[in-house]
Structures are given as structure tokens and as C-alpha cells.
Design an enzyme around this catalytic site. Sequence first.
Site, PDB file in Angstrom:
ATOM      1  N   LYS A  97       0.839  -1.201   0.000  1.00  0.00           N
ATOM      2  CA  LYS A  97       0.000   0.000   0.000  1.00  0.00           C
ATOM      3  C   LYS A  97       0.871   1.247   0.000  1.00  0.00           C
ATOM      4  O   LYS A  97       1.581   1.523   0.966  1.00  0.00           O
ATOM      5  CB  LYS A  97      -0.866   0.031   1.272  1.00  0.00           C
ATOM      6  N   GLY A 109       7.197   5.154   7.861  1.00  0.00           N
ATOM      7  CA  GLY A 109       6.394   6.364   8.026  1.00  0.00           C
ATOM      8  C   GLY A 109       6.764   7.056   9.326  1.00  0.00           C
ATOM      9  O   GLY A 109       7.877   6.873   9.833  1.00  0.00           O
ATOM     10  N   SER A 110       5.844   7.815   9.847  1.00  0.00           N
ATOM     11  CA  SER A 110       6.168   8.613  11.027  1.00  0.00           C
ATOM     12  C   SER A 110       6.150   7.765  12.302  1.00  0.00           C
ATOM     13  O   SER A 110       5.512   6.707  12.360  1.00  0.00           O
ATOM     14  CB  SER A 110       5.161   9.755  11.153  1.00  0.00           C
ATOM     15  N   THR A 117       2.555   7.267  13.648  1.00  0.00           N
ATOM     16  CA  THR A 117       1.797   6.180  13.007  1.00  0.00           C
ATOM     17  C   THR A 117       2.417   4.833  13.365  1.00  0.00           C
ATOM     18  O   THR A 117       1.701   3.848  13.545  1.00  0.00           O
ATOM     19  CB  THR A 117       1.756   6.354  11.477  1.00  0.00           C
ATOM     20  N   GLY A 118       3.741   4.798  13.494  1.00  0.00           N
ATOM     21  CA  GLY A 118       4.421   3.548  13.848  1.00  0.00           C
ATOM     22  C   GLY A 118       3.900   2.963  15.156  1.00  0.00           C
ATOM     23  O   GLY A 118       3.726   1.750  15.288  1.00  0.00           O
ATOM     24  N   GLU A 165      10.180   1.431  10.224  1.00  0.00           N
ATOM     25  CA  GLU A 165      11.197   2.441   9.877  1.00  0.00           C
ATOM     26  C   GLU A 165      10.525   3.792  10.060  1.00  0.00           C
ATOM     27  O   GLU A 165       9.640   4.146   9.282  1.00  0.00           O
ATOM     28  CB  GLU A 165      11.663   2.264   8.427  1.00  0.00           C
ATOM     29  N   CYS A 178      13.895  10.914   5.809  1.00  0.00           N
ATOM     30  CA  CYS A 178      13.988  10.483   7.208  1.00  0.00           C
ATOM     31  C   CYS A 178      15.389  10.757   7.743  1.00  0.00           C
ATOM     32  O   CYS A 178      15.548  11.135   8.899  1.00  0.00           O
ATOM     33  CB  CYS A 178      13.603   9.018   7.339  1.00  0.00           C
TER      34      CYS A 178
HETATM   35  P1  NAD Z   1       2.768   8.539   7.782  1.00  0.00           P
HETATM   36  O1  NAD Z   1       3.085   7.802   9.038  1.00  0.00           O
HETATM   37  O2  NAD Z   1       1.746   9.596   7.813  1.00  0.00           O
HETATM   38  O3  NAD Z   1       2.255   7.515   6.658  1.00  0.00           O
HETATM   39  C1  NAD Z   1       3.027   6.424   6.208  1.00  0.00           C
HETATM   40  C2  NAD Z   1       2.114   5.395   5.611  1.00  0.00           C
HETATM   41  O4  NAD Z   1       1.273   4.850   6.636  1.00  0.00           O
HETATM   42  C3  NAD Z   1       1.165   5.894   4.528  1.00  0.00           C
HETATM   43  O5  NAD Z   1       1.046   4.898   3.540  1.00  0.00           O
HETATM   44  C4  NAD Z   1      -0.143   6.070   5.289  1.00  0.00           C
HETATM   45  O6  NAD Z   1      -1.285   5.994   4.469  1.00  0.00           O
HETATM   46  C5  NAD Z   1      -0.091   4.900   6.246  1.00  0.00           C
HETATM   47  N1  NAD Z   1      -0.886   5.040   7.464  1.00  0.00           N
HETATM   48  C6  NAD Z   1      -1.369   6.181   8.030  1.00  0.00           C
HETATM   49  N2  NAD Z   1      -2.019   5.872   9.164  1.00  0.00           N
HETATM   50  C7  NAD Z   1      -1.930   4.541   9.325  1.00  0.00           C
HETATM   51  C8  NAD Z   1      -2.383   3.641  10.341  1.00  0.00           C
HETATM   52  N3  NAD Z   1      -3.050   4.058  11.412  1.00  0.00           N
HETATM   53  N4  NAD Z   1      -2.103   2.335  10.197  1.00  0.00           N
HETATM   54  C9  NAD Z   1      -1.400   1.886   9.146  1.00  0.00           C
HETATM   55  N5  NAD Z   1      -0.953   2.685   8.156  1.00  0.00           N
HETATM   56  C10 NAD Z   1      -1.201   4.003   8.251  1.00  0.00           C
HETATM   57  O7  NAD Z   1       4.167   9.039   7.227  1.00  0.00           O
HETATM   58  P2  NAD Z   1       4.445   9.985   5.972  1.00  0.00           P
HETATM   59  O8  NAD Z   1       3.989  11.352   6.363  1.00  0.00           O
HETATM   60  O9  NAD Z   1       3.926   9.326   4.748  1.00  0.00           O
HETATM   61  O10 NAD Z   1       6.031   9.950   5.895  1.00  0.00           O
HETATM   62  C11 NAD Z   1       6.849  10.827   6.585  1.00  0.00           C
HETATM   63  C12 NAD Z   1       7.443  10.181   7.831  1.00  0.00           C
HETATM   64  O11 NAD Z   1       8.055   8.953   7.459  1.00  0.00           O
HETATM   65  C13 NAD Z   1       8.535  11.012   8.474  1.00  0.00           C
HETATM   66  O12 NAD Z   1       8.407  10.960   9.880  1.00  0.00           O
HETATM   67  C14 NAD Z   1       9.822  10.296   8.053  1.00  0.00           C
HETATM   68  O13 NAD Z   1      10.927  10.505   8.888  1.00  0.00           O
HETATM   69  C15 NAD Z   1       9.374   8.881   8.030  1.00  0.00           C
HETATM   70  N6  NAD Z   1      10.231   8.087   7.169  1.00  0.00           N
HETATM   71  C16 NAD Z   1      11.050   7.156   7.736  1.00  0.00           C
HETATM   72  C17 NAD Z   1      11.921   6.433   6.943  1.00  0.00           C
HETATM   73  C18 NAD Z   1      12.843   5.408   7.551  1.00  0.00           C
HETATM   74  O14 NAD Z   1      13.371   4.595   6.800  1.00  0.00           O
HETATM   75  N7  NAD Z   1      13.074   5.397   8.850  1.00  0.00           N
HETATM   76  C19 NAD Z   1      11.942   6.643   5.568  1.00  0.00           C
HETATM   77  C20 NAD Z   1      11.091   7.601   5.018  1.00  0.00           C
HETATM   78  C21 NAD Z   1      10.230   8.312   5.835  1.00  0.00           C
END
Ligand code: NAD
Length: 474
Positions: A171, A222-223, A226-227, A244, A278
Site C-alpha cells: 500500500k 512512516g512517522s 503512526t508507527g 522504519e 527520514c
Molecule cells: P505517515 O506515518 O503519515 O504515513 C506512512 C504510511 O502509513 C502511509 O502509507 C499512510 O497511508 C499509512 N498510514 C497512516 N495511518 C496509518 C495507520 N493508522 N495504520 C497503518 N498505516 C497508516 O508518514 P508519511 O507522512 O507518509 O512519511 C513521513 C514520515 O516517514 C517522516 O516521519 C519520516 O521521517 C518517516 N520516514 C522514515 C523512513 C525510515 O526509513 N526510517 C523513511 C522515510 C520516511
Amino acid sequence: MKFDSDFTMTIGGKAVAGASSFEVLNPANEKVIARAPDCSRAQLDEAVAAARAAFPAWSATPIEKRREALLAIAGTLAANAEPLKRLLTAEQGKPHDDAAGDILGGAYWCQAISSLDLPVTVVEDTAERRGETRHVPIGVVGAIAPWNFPIVLAMFKVAPALLAGNTVVLKPSPFTPLTTLKVGELLRGVLPDGVLNIVTGGDDLGPWITSHPGIDKVSFTGSTQTGRKVMQSAAATLKRITLELGGNDAAIVMPDVDVEKVAEQLFWAAFKNTGQICIATKRMYVHKDIYEPLKAALVAYAKTVKVGDGAEQGAQLGPIQNRLQYQRVLELIEDARAKGYKFLIGGEKSEAPGYFVPVTIIDNPPEDSRIVQEEQFGPVLPLLKFDDLDDVIARANATPYGLGGSVWTADEDKAAEIASRLATGTVWINESQHLSPLAAFGGHKQSGLGVEGALEGLLEYTNTQTIFLKKAAA
Ligand code: NAD
């Protein structure tokens, strides 16, 4: 095949239209570029069922064949990099060259991961018994990707998951679904049906995946916020997880650097991809002896950098990818302005359409300011002064994050010592953001759980299984 319309999900190797659809905008002008399928719960069930149905044959496929499949994905991405990069720029905002980097980076990742092997360890070999520990696939992997590098970060998950013998439901972010959908379309017929399913949808789809009883592992980028939700949701069915997450990487710049030379490198460490990385440098600690000249060199370089629509010739930095993130970055700028911090460059709001924020550098704000403590994920950098090494290491580590960090000095021994004291998953010395598919990458503390890349990352897509054989003669 059209790359700018007819976006469909890939479920069981077939094109599937959404139960409904949602708009996807170009962040450079806020215009709707296409509609993406909105996956219903029943369609997710179909995708999971397709992945489960494909699992027995795929997991029994010899690893050499699975290697070939990864190489075929790599070849498909590389062969279609040109149209895919245009589509990626349109939905993500980054300049064409950077978009090509995301596509070709995904290809490179698949190619490099295909060279890994699943080890078998003989744990006992006596007259009485032989024991072996091996690594078996987990089942169906739910892969959830963010919007900053939609293709390479998806391939960080897809490549090891498939090599290990799992099947996948992927996704992408609802902000950047289009390129991933086209990659799915291109791979129909390249992979056996159901091995890689691609679904797109709104805010409900992620939680449906993380709580789905038919999904055995979730790999999420992701963030941090959300993680935490992903971990909580996955706990109900005790899914394996790889997370991640966010970061607040510090760069520590020692007084012996060549200021003119490192200024440009430091600029890109912080601002590449409009700061939406990130592992971007999010706090830059500069020794007081070179603070003034480095500040001047950074600002002078920043003035040469062109911010604009990624589709335009010469643009080096695109817009912020989406309105939510744009508003968050503007809020941090507003906070800095309200507190009276000094802006060395940038900080002004553009009235033109598009989520553009100029390159912004803030002069030595207090350590407890929001721009220092929070992950800005945008083109706003706090430049901070330090004097004492122990103090700056303590400041660099005083964060719930632990993703990456960098040290800049001509003294390699000193750099190694500083690196060993940083509580982060990766430390770079005299460079930043270099990633290798053959190096484990992951966050300490609240920047993640588990790693991607290398054998360690591959093993996250496996269960260990030990088989003891009692020998007949014993
Ligand atoms: P986000 O957490 O908003 O979303 C990431 C993904 O999760 C999207 O596909 C989103 O639709 C999905 N999502 C949202 N809510 C969810 C839930 N409750 N359950 C499951 N999935 C859900 O992050 P973003 O704004 O897309 O990305 C930016 C963040 O990602 C920043 O904090 C950045 O540092 C981090 N990031 C980390 C890495 C890494 O490798 N550590 C790499 C890239 C980005």
C-alpha cells in the site's frame, strides 16, 4: 500502456478498479492530476486471499527463481524509468532527476537484494543427532510505504519479502499512489499472479492491513506517531513487524573542516528532497570557531539553489509534498518567528499556488525550541553553535529519535570516537545519507524497530525453524 490515466489496483495479477476513487494532486500547483482507486474492505480481503493463494507455490519456488523474479522487477523499473519519473514528479513534486533516482534506486535495490542468500546453520552434528536452523518465509506481508520516496522505499520491503518466499500486499501513501499503481500494472505477467498485490485507498486502508488476520507481517515506513499505532494494531494478532520511522538527525561539524568545501555538502544533507528525508540532517551543530564563516558559506550557497516545479528545467528543490505537511512546516516557521529567532534566509510564505516553502535557515535557536526538538521534514534548518564536544554529543543524543547522524572533521580517529558515542542506527563521517542494500539500516529508540537491507533485513521476512534429526544408528 498509458502512464497518466487508467490507474487500477493489482489483485491476483488482474487490474481492479476501486470501489470508489480519490483525487491525487500535483503539489506544485494543487491541480488534480488523476483519480486513484479507493480499495474497499472486501477488495483488501480479495488481495489478501490472492496473496495467501499464491504463497504455497511461491514459497516452494527455488530461491534461484525468486532471484530471477527480483532481477525482472529491476529490469522492468529501469526500462520504464522515463515515463515513471514524469508521473512521480507530477504526484510527488521532486525534480525529474530525483524522481529518476527513486525509480532506478528501486531497481538497484531489487538487483542487490537478489544476491543475498538464506543461511542454514548446523547447530549440532554428533553421532546421535543433527540439528539445523534455517529461515522460512512468514506468509503474507503487508507493506506500507510513505510519500517521500514511494518506489525505492516500497522496494526496500518488496525485494527481501519476495526473495525470502513471502507474498505481498503493498500500500503506497494516498498522497503518492499513482507511480506505484503503474509499477503494479507493469509487473502483471512478470510475477506469478497474487505474489505482489497493490492496493490504494484512504485513511482506513492502513489500519485494515495492520489488523487483518490474513496478514502475517507488517513492514511499515512512516512517522513515529503512526508507527506506534501500527505496533498496537499488529499486537492483536501478534504479527511480526518492521518499523522504519521518523528521525531528528544531528550533524556535528568540527572546527578543522574546510568550510567552503563542506558547506555545499552540508546544504544537501539538510535540504535534498526539500528536507523530506527520514535521514536528512535536521539539526546542524557547528563549532563556534567556524560558525560565522560556515553560516555565511551555507547562506551564499542556498541563494544559488532553485526552488520550483520539479517538472521545470533547472529546478533543484520541489514543493512540500502535501498540504498537511506544508501546514506543519509553516507552523514551525511561524513558531520561530513568534519567538523572535533570527532567520538567515527564507521564512517567507509564498502566495503562489503550490506547497512551496523557500530554503530557510534559522540562526542558533534555543536547544529547547520546537524547530530543534521536533522533526520538521521540510526545508527549514536550525544552525546551532557548540563549544564543548561532550556537550554537543549529549545534545545530539537528547532526543527520542535515533535514526542517523553525521560527523564532519579531518580527524578520522576523532570522528570514529564521536560516531561510537552517537545513539543512532547509522552514522556517516564526512558524508551523509549514503545507504547500501548490503548494510543494515534502521533506527534506535523511537526511530524504529528492526532493520532493512543486508542479511539482517532479509531475515526479518522469515521465521527461524530448527530441525533436529535423531540419527538411526544412535
Ligand atoms: P505517515 O506515518 O503519515 O504515513 C506512512 C504510511 O502509513 C502511509 O502509507 C499512510 O497511508 C499509512 N498510514 C497512516 N495511518 C496509518 C495507520 N493508522 N495504520 C497503518 N498505516 C497508516 O508518514 P508519511 O507522512 O507518509 O512519511 C513521513 C514520515 O516517514 C517522516 O516521519 C519520516 O521521517 C518517516 N520516514 C522514515 C523512513 C525510515 O526509513 N526510517 C523513511 C522515510 C520516511
